[in-house]
Design an enzyme around this catalytic site. Structure first.
Site, mmCIF file in Angstrom:
data_model
loop_
_atom_site.group_PDB
_atom_site.id
_atom_site.type_symbol
_atom_site.label_atom_id
_atom_site.label_comp_id
_atom_site.label_asym_id
_atom_site.label_seq_id
_atom_site.Cartn_x
_atom_site.Cartn_y
_atom_site.Cartn_z
ATOM 1 N N GLY A 77 0.826 -1.196 0.000
ATOM 2 C CA GLY A 77 0.000 0.000 0.000
ATOM 3 C C GLY A 77 0.863 1.250 0.000
ATOM 4 O O GLY A 77 0.569 2.238 -0.683
ATOM 5 N N THR A 78 1.949 1.213 0.753
ATOM 6 C CA THR A 78 2.873 2.350 0.822
ATOM 7 C C THR A 78 3.402 2.689 -0.566
ATOM 8 O O THR A 78 3.450 3.861 -0.963
ATOM 9 C CB THR A 78 4.040 2.022 1.768
ATOM 10 O OG1 THR A 78 3.520 1.825 3.088
ATOM 11 C CG2 THR A 78 5.073 3.138 1.789
ATOM 12 N N ASN A 159 -7.272 5.618 9.014
ATOM 13 C CA ASN A 159 -6.839 4.371 9.647
ATOM 14 C C ASN A 159 -6.818 4.442 11.170
ATOM 15 O O ASN A 159 -6.762 3.420 11.835
ATOM 16 C CB ASN A 159 -5.458 3.970 9.131
ATOM 17 C CG ASN A 159 -4.456 5.089 9.195
ATOM 18 O OD1 ASN A 159 -4.648 6.129 8.569
ATOM 19 N ND2 ASN A 159 -3.397 4.905 9.957
ATOM 20 N N SER A 207 -4.190 -2.221 -0.319
ATOM 21 C CA SER A 207 -3.199 -3.113 0.273
ATOM 22 C C SER A 207 -3.857 -4.423 0.699
ATOM 23 O O SER A 207 -4.928 -4.417 1.321
ATOM 24 C CB SER A 207 -2.554 -2.425 1.483
ATOM 25 O OG SER A 207 -1.675 -3.312 2.133
ATOM 26 N N ALA A 208 -3.204 -5.544 0.387
ATOM 27 C CA ALA A 208 -3.819 -6.857 0.631
ATOM 28 C C ALA A 208 -3.898 -7.202 2.117
ATOM 29 O O ALA A 208 -4.859 -7.828 2.567
ATOM 30 C CB ALA A 208 -3.045 -7.943 -0.121
ATOM 31 N N CYS A 333 2.407 2.656 13.155
ATOM 32 C CA CYS A 333 3.675 3.057 12.549
ATOM 33 C C CYS A 333 4.429 4.006 13.466
ATOM 34 O O CYS A 333 5.637 4.096 13.426
ATOM 35 C CB CYS A 333 3.435 3.757 11.218
ATOM 36 S SG CYS A 333 2.219 2.916 10.208
#
Ligand SMILES: *Cc1c(COP(=O)(O)O)cnc(C)c1O
Length: 400
Positions: A77-78, A159, A207-208, A333
């Site tokens: 995703g990043t 998020n 993103s998976a 993060c």
């Protein structure tokens, strides 16, 4: 459940999710017998190519892309966020679209950092703040978008607090000034019915591992005709937009993971919403606690973010961890640093209040029992921490 093996209760689905066993199953053959390079011409390669394109078609159909070629598979995703911000801004600028970029202040670092990179490389960046309700209000974006704006990027769902942004309207505002619109839809995918055409966006990141797929697999939706300069240069895979041998098993798994979310969303959404309300009501029963973001705005079904005043989130997190409960305070993060969350600051929380935040995110394997376990273990922990906290004593006296 014996006393020496405390139960594990995972309530941090916004940070990552376990792979669904049904997803693992479709991925496994690609590690061994179906290992062919999808760019090779012999049978084993053609098999890989077919699997790759089947995943792309399935993914494209799910997000209602006009064509599978609008889906570019990436390594995270990043990476999708970085590629969108830098790739569209630079290519757009080269087409005389101007060099002004608008991002929201509560984006993930995967968007904020490339926006700072752009700033160091000749772009002007304006940040739009969400309001206290956790929403980026269209009129606040309208006020800063200009004739020389090349790109507007606002995340679909945040998020940390889970609030869902009015993406369709925001894309219209960008387009009215001839700017491109990107959304980080990493948290929204799977949880909301996601339709590229209906939303009207030019680019979106996915993103998976946030939807029960593997880590290190991402996708970028790039509407046909959107200017784009690739980040990765090499063999020209992914229509020259993302060089590197494709992760065939990973993207097959990603497509399967999305398919499962689509199939189960109608039953999963009300189930998670009910559990979420139980979490919110349970935590708000603690004195001097508060919900972050308004209660009545659109929010992802399993997401709750609360402040419990007068305590240090890190201490609460570690004590809950002792009970086998995994939750988050601020963003995963940035934990490890004691910086208060930029998301909570952006919606107007004071730094000392933001430190006492608790993010509980529920998902596919969360049971009612898990939620009740959290709500039983949390109050004594909070009470203990508050009793030791001079800050709390000063704020609220020695009452509770
Ligand atoms: C998880 C996440 C990312 C980063 O995705 P990775 O696949 O972990 O690189 C970016 N944006 C949001 C909103 C996220 O939740």
């Amino acid at each position: 459940m014996s006393d020496d093996s405390p139960r594990t209760v995972y309530l941090d689905y916004a940070a990552t999710t376990p792979c669904d066993p049904r997803v693992v199953e479709v991925m496994l053959p690609f590690f061994t017998e179906r290992f062919g390079n999808p760019n090779s011409l012999y049978a084993l390669g053609r098999d890989g190519y077919r699997a790759l394109e089947a995943a792309r078609e399935s993914f494209a159909a799910s997000i209602n892309a006009a064509s599978p070629t609008e889906v570019i598979f990436t390594g995270a995703g990043t990476e999708s966020d970085n590629a969108a911000l830098v790739g569209i801004s630079q290519a757009g600028k080269a087409r005389n679209k101007g060099s002004h970029v608008v991002v929201s202040a509560f984006e993930h670092h995967a968007v904020l950092e490339p926006s700072h990179f752009l700033e160091r490389n000749g772009f002007e960046v304006t940040q739009v703040r969400p309001r206290q309700d956790g929403i980026i209000h269209p009129e606040d974006v309208e006020a800063v978008v200009r004739d020389d704006t090349v790109l507007v990027s606002v995340m679909h769902a945040n998020n940390e607090i889970g609030t869902v942004q009015p993406i369709k309207r925001l894309a219209e505002i960008a387009h009215a000034k001839d700017a491109y619109f990107h959304t980080d839809a990493i948290q929204a995918l799977g949880k909301l019915a996601w339709d590229a055409v209906d939303l009207g966006v030019d680019a979106a990141s996915f993103s998976a591992h946030k939807i029960y797929g593997p880590k290190g697999v991402g996708a970028l939706y790039l509407k046909r005709g959107t200017p784009f300069q690739p980040l990765l240069m090499g063999g020209g895979q992914e229509s020259k937009k993302r060089s590197a041998t494709q992760n065939v098993g990973g993207v097959t798994a990603f497509a399967k993971a999305l398919e499962l979310c689509d199939e189960e969303r109608d039953t999963e959404t009300p189930r998670l919403e009910a559990l979420r309300h139980r979490v919110i009501d349970g935590v708000l029963a603690l004195p001097n606690s508060d919900l972050n973001g308004a209660r009545d705005v659109p929010r992802l079904p399993g997401y709750a973010n609360l402040v419990i005043k007068g305590i240090e989130g890190e201490s609460m997190l570690l004590q809950l961890d002792n009970k086998g409960i995994a939750v988050s305070t601020g963003s995963a993060c940035s934990s490890g640093s004691l910086e208060p969350s930029h998301v909570l600051l952006s919606i107007g929380l004071a730094p000392e209040i933001a430190h006492g935040s608790l993010r509980v995110t529920l998902g596919r394997y969360t049971s009612e029992g898990d939620v009740e376990y959290l709500l039983a273990e949390l109050p004594p922990i909070v009470e203990r921490l508050r009793a030791m906290s001079p800050v709390y004593q000063k704020m609220f006296g020695s009452g509770s």
